[in-house]
Design an enzyme around this catalytic site. Structure first.
Site, PDB file in Angstrom:
ATOM      1  N   GLU A 113     -17.244 -12.728  42.225  1.00  0.00           N
ATOM      2  CA  GLU A 113     -16.193 -12.356  43.180  1.00  0.00           C
ATOM      3  C   GLU A 113     -16.889 -11.821  44.413  1.00  0.00           C
ATOM      4  OE1 GLU A 113     -12.709  -9.560  42.152  1.00  0.00           O
ATOM      5  OE2 GLU A 113     -13.909  -8.413  43.555  1.00  0.00           O
ATOM      6  N   HIS A 157      -7.493 -14.327  46.180  1.00  0.00           N
ATOM      7  CA  HIS A 157      -6.626 -13.328  45.566  1.00  0.00           C
ATOM      8  C   HIS A 157      -5.378 -13.223  46.440  1.00  0.00           C
ATOM      9  CE1 HIS A 157     -10.090 -11.203  43.232  1.00  0.00           C
ATOM     10  NE2 HIS A 157     -10.029 -12.502  43.036  1.00  0.00           N
TER      11      HIS A 157
HETATM   12  P1  FAD Z   1       0.866  -5.508  37.870  1.00  0.00           P
HETATM   13  O1  FAD Z   1       0.560  -6.526  36.820  1.00  0.00           O
HETATM   14  O2  FAD Z   1       2.115  -5.696  38.657  1.00  0.00           O
HETATM   15  O3  FAD Z   1       0.903  -4.096  37.142  1.00  0.00           O
HETATM   16  C1  FAD Z   1       0.950  -2.878  37.897  1.00  0.00           C
HETATM   17  C2  FAD Z   1       1.469  -1.749  37.023  1.00  0.00           C
HETATM   18  O4  FAD Z   1       2.857  -1.875  36.814  1.00  0.00           O
HETATM   19  C3  FAD Z   1       0.867  -1.695  35.615  1.00  0.00           C
HETATM   20  O5  FAD Z   1       0.776  -0.333  35.265  1.00  0.00           O
HETATM   21  C4  FAD Z   1       1.889  -2.411  34.750  1.00  0.00           C
HETATM   22  O6  FAD Z   1       1.855  -1.954  33.406  1.00  0.00           O
HETATM   23  C5  FAD Z   1       3.196  -2.060  35.432  1.00  0.00           C
HETATM   24  N1  FAD Z   1       4.197  -3.130  35.454  1.00  0.00           N
HETATM   25  C6  FAD Z   1       3.976  -4.445  35.625  1.00  0.00           C
HETATM   26  N2  FAD Z   1       5.160  -5.107  35.726  1.00  0.00           N
HETATM   27  C7  FAD Z   1       6.145  -4.153  35.626  1.00  0.00           C
HETATM   28  C8  FAD Z   1       7.576  -4.173  35.708  1.00  0.00           C
HETATM   29  N3  FAD Z   1       8.212  -5.326  35.910  1.00  0.00           N
HETATM   30  N4  FAD Z   1       8.233  -3.006  35.604  1.00  0.00           N
HETATM   31  C9  FAD Z   1       7.570  -1.832  35.430  1.00  0.00           C
HETATM   32  N5  FAD Z   1       6.208  -1.746  35.360  1.00  0.00           N
HETATM   33  C10 FAD Z   1       5.521  -2.891  35.466  1.00  0.00           C
HETATM   34  N6  FAD Z   1      -6.387  -5.470  44.804  1.00  0.00           N
HETATM   35  C11 FAD Z   1      -6.335  -5.936  46.069  1.00  0.00           C
HETATM   36  O7  FAD Z   1      -5.680  -5.323  46.934  1.00  0.00           O
HETATM   37  N7  FAD Z   1      -7.005  -7.080  46.445  1.00  0.00           N
HETATM   38  C12 FAD Z   1      -7.727  -7.808  45.549  1.00  0.00           C
HETATM   39  O8  FAD Z   1      -8.319  -8.829  45.914  1.00  0.00           O
HETATM   40  C13 FAD Z   1      -7.800  -7.345  44.197  1.00  0.00           C
HETATM   41  N8  FAD Z   1      -8.482  -8.035  43.248  1.00  0.00           N
HETATM   42  C14 FAD Z   1      -8.478  -7.604  41.946  1.00  0.00           C
HETATM   43  C15 FAD Z   1      -9.123  -8.379  40.949  1.00  0.00           C
HETATM   44  C16 FAD Z   1      -9.136  -7.959  39.622  1.00  0.00           C
HETATM   45  C17 FAD Z   1      -9.827  -8.811  38.577  1.00  0.00           C
HETATM   46  C18 FAD Z   1      -8.504  -6.732  39.257  1.00  0.00           C
HETATM   47  C19 FAD Z   1      -8.536  -6.262  37.829  1.00  0.00           C
HETATM   48  C20 FAD Z   1      -7.850  -5.974  40.222  1.00  0.00           C
HETATM   49  C21 FAD Z   1      -7.823  -6.402  41.563  1.00  0.00           C
HETATM   50  N9  FAD Z   1      -7.151  -5.673  42.559  1.00  0.00           N
HETATM   51  C22 FAD Z   1      -7.100  -6.139  43.851  1.00  0.00           C
HETATM   52  C23 FAD Z   1      -6.512  -4.374  42.242  1.00  0.00           C
HETATM   53  C24 FAD Z   1      -5.043  -4.529  41.822  1.00  0.00           C
HETATM   54  O9  FAD Z   1      -4.284  -4.985  42.922  1.00  0.00           O
HETATM   55  C25 FAD Z   1      -4.559  -3.153  41.367  1.00  0.00           C
HETATM   56  O10 FAD Z   1      -5.192  -2.807  40.156  1.00  0.00           O
HETATM   57  C26 FAD Z   1      -3.061  -2.934  41.258  1.00  0.00           C
HETATM   58  O11 FAD Z   1      -2.826  -1.539  41.115  1.00  0.00           O
HETATM   59  C27 FAD Z   1      -2.377  -3.626  40.088  1.00  0.00           C
HETATM   60  O12 FAD Z   1      -2.352  -4.975  40.231  1.00  0.00           O
HETATM   61  P2  FAD Z   1      -1.809  -5.913  39.034  1.00  0.00           P
HETATM   62  O13 FAD Z   1      -1.775  -7.287  39.549  1.00  0.00           O
HETATM   63  O14 FAD Z   1      -2.552  -5.653  37.794  1.00  0.00           O
HETATM   64  O15 FAD Z   1      -0.296  -5.340  38.902  1.00  0.00           O
END
Ligand code: FAD
Length: 317
Positions: A18, A94
């Site tokens: 990445e 992303h």
């Molecule tokens: P989600 O899957 O939406 O989850 C977020 C939280 O909400 C979790 O606690 C989950 O349990 C909860 N949740 C999910 N759906 C619901 C629902 N419907 N109702 C209630 N609760 C719910 N960030 C950036 O800004 N740019 C990047 O390029 C980037 N790359 C990343 C790459 C990787 C491999 C990882 C692991 C993280 C990356 N991040 C990036 C960080 C990421 O955006 C954050 O960790 C963010 O806080 C959560 O994203 P997510 O897609 O896991 O969210």
């Protein structure tokens, strides 16, 4: 080609990385200089992170401050196209919910489709500094699961404008994030895994994990996912520790633990050069065990540095 196809066709564990877009004003050549030394390990794909706008306050000269929105690291889509052209490997942009309406997301996905990008990592994104909690746009996606649903709909030819006739279905392979140590906002692991499962039900085809330093945590996460019926590839994310400050910065920024044994060894190091050697050795041990257990890919978070990753990868690829 889709990430899932790369994994299916592979004859063993793959290497991938990445990268983060350069700061505004920097040359793409500097980015290529970071990627070049890692190309000998034949990554079939390279992820490119997305960085949201930040608010800064500028003096207007009359004692007043002006609030301005700036993007320090723009260019994710352009970099993906440049990587595909320059290296002939798949680039994975992303895509985040934060700061985008669904319409803007759709338009960005149309651009990616026209550029021949086959894979996207669908994420929610974090709150910006001025917010206490993540705030979606009023007409945007609030969770990664909603973004996955939007992309899956486009893969079925369903765009936001339901009056579109015979819209071409896209064919994106959708990846999502997973957290072996739990996402920091989730009240417990079951809650988090429940929403991870939802992302899979809505169309995610592979998971990339947050970085971890204790393989046991990753193996338990995979086991828990499998017992919940999540049966897609789970790609481990890795970042070698290289400076003493990582002991506090990584837990703060990424909400992860540094195992006691690693922490103790880092503290004993005389300087950062010694920490880097330790981080490489720890990374090699982690990778050896992960490969033995047959993980599909070792995915390295480069964060602008390639030398430690190069030393680790040389042992295996
Ligand atoms: P989600 O899957 O939406 O989850 C977020 C939280 O909400 C979790 O606690 C989950 O349990 C909860 N949740 C999910 N759906 C619901 C629902 N419907 N109702 C209630 N609760 C719910 N960030 C950036 O800004 N740019 C990047 O390029 C980037 N790359 C990343 C790459 C990787 C491999 C990882 C692991 C993280 C990356 N991040 C990036 C960080 C990421 O955006 C954050 O960790 C963010 O806080 C959560 O994203 P997510 O897609 O896991 O969210």
């Amino acid at each position: 080609m889709k990430i899932t196809e790369h994994i299916e066709k592979a004859d063993g564990t793959l290497f991938s990385l990445e990268i983060i877009p350069p700061k505004k004003g920097d040359s793409i050549k500097n980015l290529f200089n970071q990627i070049d030394p890692l190309m000998e390990f034949k990554p079939p794909f390279i992820d490119v992170t997305y960085h949201r706008e930040e608010y800064v306050y500028k003096e207007r000269g009359n004692g007043l401050l002006e609030k301005r929105s700036i993007k320090k690291r723009p260019g994710t889509v352009g970099i993906c196209a440049a990587i595909q052209n320059h290296y002939n490997v798949d680039a994975v942009p992303h895509i985040i919910c934060g700061g985008f309406s669904k319409e803007e997301t759709e338009n960005a996905l149309i651009d990616l489709n026209f550029l021949g990008i086959d894979n996207v990592l669908a994420l929610r994104g974090d709150s910006i500094k001025s917010e206490q909690h993540f705030e979606p746009e009023p007409d945007g996606n609030a969770y990664a699961s909603e973004l996955v649903e939007q992309i899956s709909n486009m893969n079925n030819g369903e765009y936001i404008d339901d009056e579109l006739q015979n819209a071409i279905p896209t064919e994106f392979c959708i990846g999502v994030a997973g957290y072996p140590e739990k996402h920091f906002e989730a009240p417990n692991m079951d809650f988090d895994l429940g929403w991870l499962k939802k992302k899979v039900e809505l169309g995610a085809e592979y998971i990339v994990t947050q970085m971890f330093y204790d393989n046991a945590v990753y193996f338990k996460f995979v086991e828990d996912c499998r017992s919940m019926g999540i049966d897609i590839p789970i790609i481990p994310g890795l970042k070698p520790i290289s400076i003493k400050k990582h002991l506090t910065v990584l837990p703060k920024v990424f909400k992860i633990d540094v195992p006691k044994e690693l922490e103790r060894e880092v503290v004993k190091c005389a300087d950062n050069a010694a920490v880097k050697e330790l981080g490489i050795e720890w990374g090699i041990q982690q990778c050896r065990e992960l490969i033995e257990k047959g993980v599909p890919v070792l995915h390295f978070y480069s964060m602008g540095k390639s030398d430690a990753i190069q030393r680790i990868a040389k042992e295996f690829f």
